[in-house]
Design a protein around this motif. Structure first.
Motif, PDB file in Angstrom:
ATOM      1  N   VAL A  53       0.857  -1.186   0.000  1.00 12.00           N
ATOM      2  CA  VAL A  53       0.000   0.000   0.000  1.00 12.00           C
ATOM      3  C   VAL A  53       0.895   1.237   0.000  1.00 12.00           C
ATOM      4  O   VAL A  53       1.671   1.453   0.940  1.00 12.00           O
ATOM      5  N   VAL A  54       0.795   2.032  -1.040  1.00 13.84           N
ATOM      6  CA  VAL A  54       1.570   3.269  -1.140  1.00 13.84           C
ATOM      7  C   VAL A  54       0.677   4.426  -0.721  1.00 13.84           C
ATOM      8  O   VAL A  54      -0.380   4.651  -1.330  1.00 13.84           O
ATOM      9  N   GLU A  55       1.100   5.163   0.288  1.00 14.05           N
ATOM     10  CA  GLU A  55       0.304   6.282   0.769  1.00 14.05           C
ATOM     11  C   GLU A  55       0.994   7.578   0.359  1.00 14.05           C
ATOM     12  O   GLU A  55       2.016   7.970   0.921  1.00 14.05           O
ATOM     13  N   GLY A  56       0.434   8.187  -0.650  1.00 16.92           N
ATOM     14  CA  GLY A  56       1.016   9.388  -1.230  1.00 16.92           C
ATOM     15  C   GLY A  56       1.131   9.220  -2.731  1.00 16.92           C
ATOM     16  O   GLY A  56       1.173   8.097  -3.248  1.00 16.92           O
ATOM     17  N   THR A  90       5.691   8.732   3.816  1.00 13.73           N
ATOM     18  CA  THR A  90       6.329   9.670   4.736  1.00 13.73           C
ATOM     19  C   THR A  90       5.256  10.240   5.653  1.00 13.73           C
ATOM     20  O   THR A  90       4.058  10.156   5.344  1.00 13.73           O
ATOM     21  N   PRO A  91       5.662  10.838   6.775  1.00  7.97           N
ATOM     22  CA  PRO A  91       4.639  11.486   7.611  1.00  7.97           C
ATOM     23  C   PRO A  91       3.855  12.548   6.848  1.00  7.97           C
ATOM     24  O   PRO A  91       2.670  12.773   7.141  1.00  7.97           O
ATOM     25  N   GLY A  92       4.484  13.169   5.864  1.00  5.51           N
ATOM     26  CA  GLY A  92       3.782  14.182   5.093  1.00  5.51           C
ATOM     27  C   GLY A  92       2.826  13.620   4.067  1.00  5.51           C
ATOM     28  O   GLY A  92       1.851  14.273   3.697  1.00  5.51           O
ATOM     29  N   SER A  93       3.100  12.399   3.586  1.00  3.41           N
ATOM     30  CA  SER A  93       2.242  11.821   2.553  1.00  3.41           C
ATOM     31  C   SER A  93       1.171  10.908   3.131  1.00  3.41           C
ATOM     32  O   SER A  93       0.216  10.560   2.439  1.00  3.41           O
ATOM     33  N   ILE A  97       0.889   7.018   8.784  1.00  5.13           N
ATOM     34  CA  ILE A  97       2.288   6.974   9.211  1.00  5.13           C
ATOM     35  C   ILE A  97       2.574   8.111  10.180  1.00  5.13           C
ATOM     36  O   ILE A  97       3.268   7.931  11.195  1.00  5.13           O
ATOM     37  N   ALA A  98       2.028   9.284   9.913  1.00  3.23           N
ATOM     38  CA  ALA A  98       2.223  10.409  10.832  1.00  3.23           C
ATOM     39  C   ALA A  98       1.686  10.070  12.217  1.00  3.23           C
ATOM     40  O   ALA A  98       2.300  10.420  13.240  1.00  3.23           O
ATOM     41  N   ALA A  99       0.555   9.358  12.261  1.00  7.73           N
ATOM     42  CA  ALA A  99      -0.060   9.015  13.543  1.00  7.73           C
ATOM     43  C   ALA A  99       0.786   8.042  14.352  1.00  7.73           C
ATOM     44  O   ALA A  99       0.641   7.972  15.584  1.00  7.73           O
ATOM     45  N   ASN A 130      11.628  10.326   6.023  1.00 12.81           N
ATOM     46  CA  ASN A 130      11.334  11.757   5.931  1.00 12.81           C
ATOM     47  C   ASN A 130      11.223  12.224   4.491  1.00 12.81           C
ATOM     48  O   ASN A 130      10.665  13.287   4.233  1.00 12.81           O
ATOM     49  N   SER A 131      11.805  11.459   3.564  1.00 10.43           N
ATOM     50  CA  SER A 131      11.790  11.834   2.157  1.00 10.43           C
ATOM     51  C   SER A 131      11.329  10.659   1.318  1.00 10.43           C
ATOM     52  O   SER A 131      11.394   9.492   1.743  1.00 10.43           O
ATOM     53  N   GLU A 132      10.900  10.951   0.130  1.00  8.72           N
ATOM     54  CA  GLU A 132      10.460   9.889  -0.777  1.00  8.72           C
ATOM     55  C   GLU A 132      11.631   9.006  -1.188  1.00  8.72           C
ATOM     56  O   GLU A 132      11.477   7.784  -1.330  1.00  8.72           O
ATOM     57  N   ALA A 133      12.816   9.600  -1.357  1.00  5.04           N
ATOM     58  CA  ALA A 133      13.990   8.791  -1.685  1.00  5.04           C
ATOM     59  C   ALA A 133      14.286   7.811  -0.556  1.00  5.04           C
ATOM     60  O   ALA A 133      14.648   6.655  -0.790  1.00  5.04           O
TER      61      ALA A 133
END
Length: 708
Positions: A53-56, A90-93, A97-99, A130-133
């Protein structure tokens, strides 16, 4: 008359041939093969790793998800219906994950976490960064765990690169030839770019991303100014667009005389305002086309290349001019320390130290000096470069050669992980015990934030990418050690062998042992006991210790071995060139005490006893002979691996090992025939004389050897 039995047999044979061809392996897939695991091995992974599952939404996150599906599907088949999902983001996407409030601070810009967690009340595996990479690197790490059959229950993996700039240096020319390339032509089809992007560019990026390599220098350090013209900037931009989703920046080697050659100026003096304006405008032009351009790599005032010294300026003057141009865009300058002057009569091993140590602290903050592992030129064995640890105010990056210019090209099996590890583990003693080269490279010794490691690539258009199956391991180990210079080269060899060939312990034990001893075998049959630079002129193929008639002394083998009636070796102690004084006293003592470096630092009498109890001459004969014996054993080891390896790749490796054994014998015989003219001593009892007289070996010519 019809023969139905024969026809059925022919049909069956044709089907077998077709099936074999369809499943034949040529090495193209590298360590990303994703072949089906046996059912019993696959079962626990299928139960633990479910839907991806890709979130973002972004190209990089999509690539990470696709790679995981491709890898897990190929290795394990369809996931079990009730298997916990694998969640990427990432937490941003990803709000989920942020939770989780994962401790991602230490991961930095490129690190990642892989954890067994609970999401929405259900077990799950999360790959977060923290980053997509970072997410992409984490996806490849998870795949590596599966490929190498590592436990994945209760995962808690935290990784971050210890080195910031992890780049391949491609010595590729605009006509697609590759200097020191032994794997075909350049991958970059400059003529068809930018309109045609070969699908191999994506597979190249995948392979690098799987190792955490985050940069590629597209063109030869012996650069052409044309590489910086508008048409070639556009071509480089097309490659940058392909590589960007994989976390890879492009860099260019810059020819120092470009202001004259393509700028219409009369000078390239780095202190001239018009020259500085040229480079600022050129940098602006590049960044308009490639917003994340990494910066410049520069070879200057070395081997005839132009540089700031042509104008009475220093390396710092030249580097800082370019740093000023790329700095506003976030770019860096990698300034090579491989320098030796036509006018300099000093021991070549001392020249880089002599030129760069006085400049310590004078380089701009976005300049990093790129230093080879040793002071001469990628020899089978060199003591670590004395510059490491000697410039506390200037960051240094390690440059190693992945392509085997001096180690038998593509047909000699030489796993270079132990060489890289030997350098990285070397103690400079500049801040007491433990001041290793690895701590210089990762910045921890002197507190530098700009850090780097570069590898001269062995990649070309050959289907197996690197010219031979086992040369892929050198690309692999470079990437893994650039990410973490403290990793074990043996552990990395095991990873690579599992992913590339087989997880069967009956295969792994013998083959990893063979890999770990292979470079030492090359040292023995080419340059034992600290001998160096005995290779053929220009192409560096085969032995030529007798060459003494080139344009300058330090291009000739006789300059380095200095064999005479009294003995052999280059005296670099206080009675000779005193190159040993460039090291810290404790490091110097350790280097002098290590017999591996004996003839690097000392001119030794033929009859002097060495640690084995033999005379130096007898020891040379034994070492040269033992190198050949080791290759013979490698052939036997590999022959026994036939049940564990597909026939196509097994046959290629076997054929190359046969070539290596023949050429190891040639090295042994040619060198002993030559050095015996000075030692005037017989070979020890039981050791065969060279197969031919010295004149035979001296008459051999190789005008079309590859890689020139």
């Amino acid at each position: 008359m019809k023969r139905p039995g024969l026809m059925r047999a022919l049909v069956a044979l044709f089907a077998l041939i077709t099936a074999t061809a369809a499943h034949a392996e040529d090495g193209y897939d590298l360590w990303l093969r994703y072949r089906p695991a046996p059912a019993a091995e696959a079962a626990p992974y299928r139960a633990a790793l479910g839907e991806v599952v890709v979130e973002g939404r972004s190209p990089t996150l999509a690539i990470a998800g696709d790679e995981l599906r491709r890898g897990l599907g190929g290795t394990l088949g369809a996931p079990a219906a009730d298997a916990p999902p694998v969640i990427l983001g990432t937490p941003g996407s990803s709000p989920r994950i942020a939770a989780l409030r994962l401790p991602l601070q230490a991961a930095g810009a490129e690190g990642y976490l892989i954890r067994s967690v609970t999401v929405d009340g259900r077990p799950a595996t999360v790959v977060a960064a923290n980053s997509e990479a970072g997410v992409l690197y984490g996806a490849f790490h998870l795949l590596r765990l599966v490929q190498t059959r590592r436990p994945i229950a209760r995962l808690d993996v935290a990784e971050a690169p210890k080195v910031k700039v992890r780049v391949l240096n491609h010595w590729d020319n605009l006509d697609r030839t590759v200097e020191r390339g032994y794997a075909g032509f350049s991958l970059w089809d400059w003529h068809k770019l930018p309109d045609w992007k070969d699908s191999r560019y994506v597979d190249y990026a995948r392979a690098n991303a799987s190792l955490g390599i985050n940069g590629t220098v597209l063109n030869n350090v012996n650069a052409k100014a044309d590489s910086l013209t508008a048409p070639y900037i556009e071509k480089a931009a097309a490659l940058a667009d392909t590589f960007r989703p994989y976390g890879i920046k492009v860099y260019l080697s810059a020819r120092f005389s470009s202001p004259i050659e393509i700028g219409g100026l009369k000078t390239a003096d780095p202190l001239d305002p018009t020259v500085r304006a040229f480079w600022k405008a050129k940098a602006d032009e590049i960044y308009r086309a490639i917003p994340d351009f990494g910066g410049f790599l520069v070879k200057a005032n070395s081997e005839g290349q132009p540089g700031p010294q042509d104008y009475g300026r220093s390396h710092a003057d030249g580097a800082n001019m370019l740093a000023e141009a790329v700095g506003p865009h976030g770019g860096i300058v990698m300034w090579r320390a491989f320098v030796y002057s036509n006018e300099q009569p000093e021991d070549r091993a001392k020249q880089a130290y002599n030129e760069f140590v006085p400049l310590d602290g004078r380089f701009a903050p976005n300049v990093i000096v790129q230093v080879k592992n040793g002071a001469i030129d990628f020899q089978p064995r060199e003591p670590f470069h004395p510059l490491f640890g000697a410039t506390p105010k200037t960051p240094l990056m390690l440059e190693v050669q992945i392509t085997k210019e001096y180690l038998g090209f593509a047909t000699h099996l030489a796993y270079l992980g132990p060489m890289y590890e030997e350098t990285l583990d070397a103690d400079t003693w500049r801040r007491g015990k433990g001041s290793t080269v690895a701590r210089v490279v990762d910045g921890s010794l002197f507190g530098h934030r700009l850090t780097g490691m570069a590898g001269v690539a062995n990649i070309g258009t050959d289907r197996n990418w690197s010219g031979s199956q086992f040369d892929q391991a050198n690309w692999y180990v470079f990437g893994r050690m650039a990410w973490d210079p403290y990793l074990s080269s043996r552990d990395i060899a095991g990873e690579w062998a599992r992913m590339t060939f087989s997880n069967d312990p009956r295969f792994l034990g013998p083959v990893v042992d063979m890999m770990m001893g292979s470079r030492e075998a090359v040292v023995d049959y080419m340059t034992p006991l600290g001998l160096h630079h005995l290779m053929g002129t220009s192409h560096h193929y085969g032995p030529a210790p007798w060459v003494d008639d080139l344009g300058r002394a330090d291009w000739t083998p006789v300059y380095y071995h200095r064999a005479d009636a009294a003995g052999i070796g280059f005296d670099r102690t206080k009675t000779g060139s005193d190159a040993i004084s460039q090291y810290a006293p404790r490091a110097a003592a350790e280097l002098l005490a290590d017999e591996k470096n004996l003839l690097w630092f000392r001119h030794v009498a033929w009859d002097r006893k060495v640690s084995s109890g033999r005379t130096l001459w007898d020891e040379l004969v034994v070492r040269y002979t033992d190198g050949v014996r080791q290759v013979s054993q490698m052939r036997r080891t590999w022959a026994a691996m036939a049940p564990h390896v597909d026939a196509e790749r097994h046959a290629e490796v076997a054929a190359f090992l046969a070539i290596q054994e023949q050429e190891a014998q040639w090295w042994r015989d040619a060198c002993l025939a030559y050095f015996q003219t000075f030692s005037k001593r017989p070979l020890p009892a039981g050791y065969a004389p060279p197969a031919h007289p010295l004149a035979h070996y001296k008459a051999l010519r190789f005008p079309y050897a590859p890689g020139i």
